[in-house]
Motif scaffolding. Structure first.
Motif, PDB file in Angstrom:
ATOM      1  N   GLU A  83       0.819  -1.280  -0.064  1.00 21.91           N
ATOM      2  CA  GLU A  83       0.022  -0.127  -0.047  1.00 21.91           C
ATOM      3  C   GLU A  83       0.949   1.282   0.117  1.00 21.91           C
ATOM      4  O   GLU A  83       0.672   2.161  -0.874  1.00 21.91           O
ATOM      5  N   ASP A  84       1.866   1.236   0.740  1.00 20.49           N
ATOM      6  CA  ASP A  84       2.846   2.403   0.854  1.00 20.49           C
ATOM      7  C   ASP A  84       3.817   2.414  -0.372  1.00 20.49           C
ATOM      8  O   ASP A  84       3.966   3.652  -0.813  1.00 20.49           O
ATOM      9  N   TYR A  85       3.988   1.344  -1.138  1.00 17.88           N
ATOM     10  CA  TYR A  85       4.872   1.309  -2.206  1.00 17.88           C
ATOM     11  C   TYR A  85       4.073   1.942  -3.602  1.00 17.88           C
ATOM     12  O   TYR A  85       4.882   2.186  -4.331  1.00 17.88           O
ATOM     13  N   LYS A  86       2.746   2.289  -3.414  1.00 16.39           N
ATOM     14  CA  LYS A  86       2.006   2.656  -4.457  1.00 16.39           C
ATOM     15  C   LYS A  86       2.681   3.986  -5.182  1.00 16.39           C
ATOM     16  O   LYS A  86       2.648   4.326  -6.462  1.00 16.39           O
ATOM     17  N   ALA A  87       3.233   4.864  -4.146  1.00 22.29           N
ATOM     18  CA  ALA A  87       3.913   5.981  -4.432  1.00 22.29           C
ATOM     19  C   ALA A  87       5.010   6.035  -5.448  1.00 22.29           C
ATOM     20  O   ALA A  87       5.467   6.939  -5.941  1.00 22.29           O
ATOM     21  N   LEU A  88       5.764   4.788  -5.372  1.00 19.05           N
ATOM     22  CA  LEU A  88       6.838   4.315  -6.115  1.00 19.05           C
ATOM     23  C   LEU A  88       6.634   4.064  -7.566  1.00 19.05           C
ATOM     24  O   LEU A  88       7.751   3.909  -8.251  1.00 19.05           O
ATOM     25  N   LYS A  89       5.524   4.063  -7.919  1.00 23.93           N
ATOM     26  CA  LYS A  89       4.876   3.990  -9.228  1.00 23.93           C
ATOM     27  C   LYS A  89       4.533   2.547  -9.909  1.00 23.93           C
ATOM     28  O   LYS A  89       3.983   2.172 -10.747  1.00 23.93           O
ATOM     29  N   PRO A  90       5.438   1.543  -9.809  1.00 21.72           N
ATOM     30  CA  PRO A  90       5.265   0.125 -10.296  1.00 21.72           C
ATOM     31  C   PRO A  90       3.865  -0.397 -10.030  1.00 21.72           C
ATOM     32  O   PRO A  90       3.360   0.109  -8.970  1.00 21.72           O
ATOM     33  N   ALA A  91       3.092  -0.895 -11.063  1.00 16.06           N
ATOM     34  CA  ALA A  91       1.797  -1.195 -10.990  1.00 16.06           C
ATOM     35  C   ALA A  91       1.927  -2.724 -10.163  1.00 16.06           C
ATOM     36  O   ALA A  91       2.619  -3.606 -10.397  1.00 16.06           O
ATOM     37  N   ARG A  92       0.453  -2.776  -9.903  1.00 19.92           N
ATOM     38  CA  ARG A  92       0.273  -4.056  -9.168  1.00 19.92           C
ATOM     39  C   ARG A  92      -0.788  -4.896 -10.117  1.00 19.92           C
ATOM     40  O   ARG A  92      -1.743  -4.310 -10.670  1.00 19.92           O
ATOM     41  N   TYR A  93      -0.383  -6.189 -10.290  1.00 21.55           N
ATOM     42  CA  TYR A  93      -1.141  -6.966 -11.064  1.00 21.55           C
ATOM     43  C   TYR A  93      -1.837  -8.161 -10.518  1.00 21.55           C
ATOM     44  O   TYR A  93      -0.914  -8.828  -9.319  1.00 21.55           O
ATOM     45  N   SER A  94      -2.969  -8.727 -10.694  1.00 18.71           N
ATOM     46  CA  SER A  94      -3.468  -9.908 -10.526  1.00 18.71           C
ATOM     47  C   SER A  94      -2.702 -11.081 -10.947  1.00 18.71           C
ATOM     48  O   SER A  94      -2.119 -10.836 -12.006  1.00 18.71           O
ATOM     49  N   TYR A  95      -2.892 -12.294 -10.438  1.00 25.93           N
ATOM     50  CA  TYR A  95      -2.441 -13.414 -11.181  1.00 25.93           C
ATOM     51  C   TYR A  95      -3.187 -13.617 -12.433  1.00 25.93           C
ATOM     52  O   TYR A  95      -2.392 -14.006 -13.458  1.00 25.93           O
ATOM     53  N   ALA A  96      -4.355 -13.340 -12.599  1.00 26.33           N
ATOM     54  CA  ALA A  96      -5.181 -13.553 -13.733  1.00 26.33           C
ATOM     55  C   ALA A  96      -4.430 -12.542 -14.842  1.00 26.33           C
ATOM     56  O   ALA A  96      -4.243 -13.023 -15.986  1.00 26.33           O
ATOM     57  N   ASP A  97      -4.086 -11.295 -14.431  1.00 21.15           N
ATOM     58  CA  ASP A  97      -3.444 -10.387 -15.314  1.00 21.15           C
ATOM     59  C   ASP A  97      -1.872 -11.047 -15.900  1.00 21.15           C
ATOM     60  O   ASP A  97      -1.753 -10.752 -16.771  1.00 21.15           O
ATOM     61  N   ILE A  98      -1.321 -11.623 -14.865  1.00 18.46           N
ATOM     62  CA  ILE A  98      -0.156 -12.199 -15.151  1.00 18.46           C
ATOM     63  C   ILE A  98      -0.286 -13.344 -16.435  1.00 18.46           C
ATOM     64  O   ILE A  98       0.577 -13.568 -17.186  1.00 18.46           O
ATOM     65  N   LYS A  99      -1.117 -14.102 -16.227  1.00 21.71           N
ATOM     66  CA  LYS A  99      -1.418 -15.190 -17.246  1.00 21.71           C
ATOM     67  C   LYS A  99      -1.862 -14.624 -18.742  1.00 21.71           C
ATOM     68  O   LYS A  99      -1.195 -14.941 -19.573  1.00 21.71           O
ATOM     69  N   LYS A 100      -2.524 -13.234 -18.519  1.00 20.85           N
ATOM     70  CA  LYS A 100      -2.790 -12.755 -19.710  1.00 20.85           C
ATOM     71  C   LYS A 100      -1.670 -12.049 -20.516  1.00 20.85           C
ATOM     72  O   LYS A 100      -1.361 -12.156 -21.694  1.00 20.85           O
ATOM     73  N   ILE A 101      -0.743 -11.282 -19.600  1.00 25.26           N
ATOM     74  CA  ILE A 101       0.185 -10.812 -20.280  1.00 25.26           C
ATOM     75  C   ILE A 101       1.228 -11.833 -20.560  1.00 25.26           C
ATOM     76  O   ILE A 101       1.729 -11.447 -21.713  1.00 25.26           O
ATOM     77  N   THR A 102       1.408 -12.973 -20.009  1.00 25.10           N
ATOM     78  CA  THR A 102       2.370 -13.732 -20.784  1.00 25.10           C
ATOM     79  C   THR A 102       1.738 -14.914 -21.631  1.00 25.10           C
ATOM     80  O   THR A 102       2.481 -15.789 -22.389  1.00 25.10           O
ATOM     81  N   ASN A 103       0.381 -14.637 -22.141  1.00 19.93           N
ATOM     82  CA  ASN A 103      -0.073 -15.586 -22.959  1.00 19.93           C
ATOM     83  C   ASN A 103      -0.204 -16.825 -22.480  1.00 19.93           C
ATOM     84  O   ASN A 103       0.136 -17.765 -23.109  1.00 19.93           O
ATOM     85  N   GLN A 104      -0.619 -16.804 -21.334  1.00 20.29           N
ATOM     86  CA  GLN A 104      -0.605 -18.444 -20.715  1.00 20.29           C
ATOM     87  C   GLN A 104       0.738 -19.018 -20.271  1.00 20.29           C
ATOM     88  O   GLN A 104       1.047 -20.183 -20.529  1.00 20.29           O
ATOM     89  N   PHE A 105       1.659 -18.191 -19.861  1.00 22.89           N
ATOM     90  CA  PHE A 105       3.042 -18.738 -19.838  1.00 22.89           C
ATOM     91  C   PHE A 105       3.335 -19.507 -21.096  1.00 22.89           C
ATOM     92  O   PHE A 105       4.325 -20.494 -21.200  1.00 22.89           O
ATOM     93  N   GLU A 106       3.318 -18.714 -22.419  1.00 28.86           N
ATOM     94  CA  GLU A 106       3.922 -19.541 -23.445  1.00 28.86           C
ATOM     95  C   GLU A 106       5.389 -19.235 -23.825  1.00 28.86           C
ATOM     96  O   GLU A 106       5.857 -20.306 -24.468  1.00 28.86           O
ATOM     97  N   ASP A 107       5.785 -18.007 -23.573  1.00 29.38           N
ATOM     98  CA  ASP A 107       7.327 -17.853 -24.054  1.00 29.38           C
ATOM     99  C   ASP A 107       8.274 -17.788 -22.840  1.00 29.38           C
ATOM    100  O   ASP A 107       8.335 -16.882 -22.390  1.00 29.38           O
TER     101      ASP A 107
END
Length: 607
Positions: free
Chosen positions: A277-301
């Protein structure tokens, strides 16, 4: 517990309960309580349990074993009689639950997967060659040296080599360990629908077969002649009546310790949540595990793998490519995860990899970094051919960039950051082959005024760990430990990761071999492509030897290292041998007239 107890039936009549059917367990006060519809074989009569609910105990486990079809067993970690569910595990080496998956859906088997799971359609395949696919999950207990058995999500179509399909199944997503390539059944939940004893538990009563006039009836007769009914639980004497006030005190202490332990676990989770919660000010975004699967196309590469887990290539919605590191250390209290995220949040330097985001979704944790297309430095120094493709001038620039990155970690932040794992594998190269330091899982923060740090265990990679990290006889652990690792990295760049050199059938440690040749003015035996290469090789070698001096006091700081790498190298002198010293060198050591003894003061470490 008494040999016999009185129970009152639903109709109000008092009946004597069979002493063999009283609740029991594999170990006293340990493991789940065993009662109807379960029975403990060898201790309870057949009429004490329902068919298919037989449990047994083995000498080395506090958990009972449930017999599955085809003589395979699973350990029962927990039984919830009210919801009619059990938690089973295949964590013991002799258990192979994947072999029984087809049988779990058979009507003869009384247990089924919970209906509230999310299910995946999975195909099981048998391959004579090892497959390298990120969305496939090896079944270790079904595989051997001649063939490998895998499970993969049927909705994906892969080009499979030397494989045959065994069968398809619909399985709950909970058993898949994404990013690790495995399927496990640790604490997998099953439920049963018959006998329906949950209503008895909801009323605070026990469940059992309906009584008849023939107390010697067999289990089959009981099943044919009657169903189940609820019974009042036998009244047990209070603890105070039996064991007295002294035991009550012990019980209170035990309850307090359990409460305190649970409170500490919750505090750990609160610590992670508060930090994020405190780390939000440092800019990096927080993702859910569902987001991670989408970003990696179901861990394809998959682009990398190590002790920390697996790295996948991913793409954000704005077409920015990222490297997604799936952390496999998920059973700790979150300190290492916090350590890397917190450390990376303090770093903004051209020679340090940038943290884009993170995932902290329950026990699943991941870190998202900028994607660097040219992989790690290790790839380019592993062979002479790859090294020649870069050229010695570019390798010199890479060495200087790494040195500037480490100098920034030591001096450029509010707190000094000690990396403790500098090695070619953790140096990534961007599209212009600019180096960026990565992987801060072992990093440690300390104040700039603190020359030495306290460590309880060694950390780093063998071959790059400074001697003082193993033994305080060489000095205190400090920022000079990173200097040693950088020196070994420089010698790797020169020697192409040679640990030994074979010479006249005898082997010699490469840093020692190249030191002797340099000290005696002999040719280093390294291929020269262009004018000026020999001068660069000599400079990198001398700097590497200065950095790997046994005693921290004899090593330069990274600030001095940068200055020496930026110079032409003509004034550099070969240091004392790093391999023959038994005591630190005098504090008047110089490199071409430059003294750096003011950089070498060490404050005593407080353990």
């Amino acid at each position: 517990m008494a040999a016999a107890a009185t129970v009152v039936g639903v109709g109000g009549g008092a009946e004597e309960q069979d002493p063999e059917c009283l609740p029991t367990s594999c170990r006293k006060h340990h493991g789940p309580e065993i009662r109807f519809p379960f029975r403990l074989k060898g201790k309870q009569h057949e009429r004490c349990g329902y068919p298919g609910f037989d449990l047994s105990c083995i000498h080395h486990s506090k958990f009972p074993v449930l017999d599955l079809p085809f003589s395979v067993s699973a350990f029962v970690k927990h039984i919830d009689y009210k919801s009619q569910t059990i938690n089973i595990s295949d964590s013991e080496p002799q258990v192979c639950l994947p072999r029984q998956l087809p049988s779990l859906n058979q009507s003869a088997f009384p247990f089924q997967f919970l209906t509230n799971y999310y299910y995946e359609d999975v195909s099981f395949i048998n391959c004579s060659q090892t497959q390298d696919k990120s969305s496939m999950y090896q079944i270790a207990c079904l595989s051997d040296q001649s063939h490998q058995v895998y499970a993969f999500i049927t909705s994906y179509t892969w080009l499979l080599v030397s494989c045959t399909k065994m069968y398809n199944m619909s399985l709950p997503e909970e058993i898949f360990h994404y990013g690790y390539g495995t399927i496990t059944f640790d604490h997998l939940q099953l439920n049963w629908s018959k006998p329906a004893c949950g209503k008895c538990e909801a009323q605070g009563k026990n469940c059992g077969f309906k009584k008849n006039n023939n107390s010697s009836s067999s289990k089959s007769q009981l099943l044919l002649n009657g169903s189940t009914e609820c019974f009042d639980k036998p009244r047990q004497p209070s603890t105070g009546e039996v064991l007295g006030p002294s035991f009550l005190l012990l019980v209170v202490i035990a309850i307090y310790h359990a409460y305190r332990s649970n409170k500490m676990k919750k505090a750990d989770q609160v610590k992670i949540d508060k930090f994020l919660e405190d780390y939000k000010a440092l800019k990096p975004a927080r993702y859910s595990y569902a987001d991670i699967k989408k970003i990696t196309n179901q861990f394809e590469d998959k682009v990398g793998q190590g002790g920390y887990g697996i790295v996948y290539k991913g793409k954000l919605s704005n077409d920015v490519y990222v490297a997604v590191k799936i952390l496999n250390n998920v059973k700790g209290n979150g300190d290492e995860f916090i350590n890397e995220v917190q450390t990376m949040g303090r770093i903004h330097h051209i020679n340090v990899v940038r943290l884009v985001g993170y995932c902290a979704d329950g026990f699943r944790r991941a870190l998202l970094y900028e994607f660097l297309p040219n992989n790690s430095l290790e790839k380019f120094i592993a062979s002479n051919q790859q090294k020649r493709s870069l050229g010695w001038k570019k390798l010199e620039d890479i060495a200087l960039g790494i040195a500037k990155g480490i100098e920034y970690l030591h001096l450029g932040c509010d707190q000094r950051i000690l990396h403790f794992d500098i090695k070619p594998h953790n140096i990534l190269l961007d599209n212009k082959f600019n180096p960026k330091i990565s992987d801060f899982g072992l990093a440690k923060l300390c104040s700039k005024e603190q020359s030495a740090v306290s460590m309880t265990t060694a950390r780093g990679t063998v071959g790059y760990i400074a001697p003082e990290v193993f033994s305080r006889n060489f000095g205190n652990v400090s920022y000079k430990s990173d200097v040693y690792s950088f020196g070994m990295l420089l010698l790797d760049m020169v020697g192409g990761r040679q640990n030994t050199v074979t010479q006249n059938t005898s082997e010699c440690y490469f840093p020692e071999w190249i030191y002797k040749r340099l000290d005696q003015g002999e040719d280093l035996g390294i291929q020269i492509e262009e004018d000026g290469d020999a001068k660069i090789i000599r400079k990198l070698t001398i700097m590497g030897l200065w950095c790997i001096q046994w005693y921290p006091v004899d090593r330069p700081s990274m600030k001095v290292v940068v200055q020496m790498l930026e110079g032409d190298g003509d004034t550099l002198i070969v240091p004392h041998s790093p391999f023959a010293s038994t005591n630190p060198m005098p504090m008047t050591g110089t490199t071409g007239g430059r003294t750096f003894n003011s950089e070498l003061e060490v404050i005593s470490e407080s353990e």
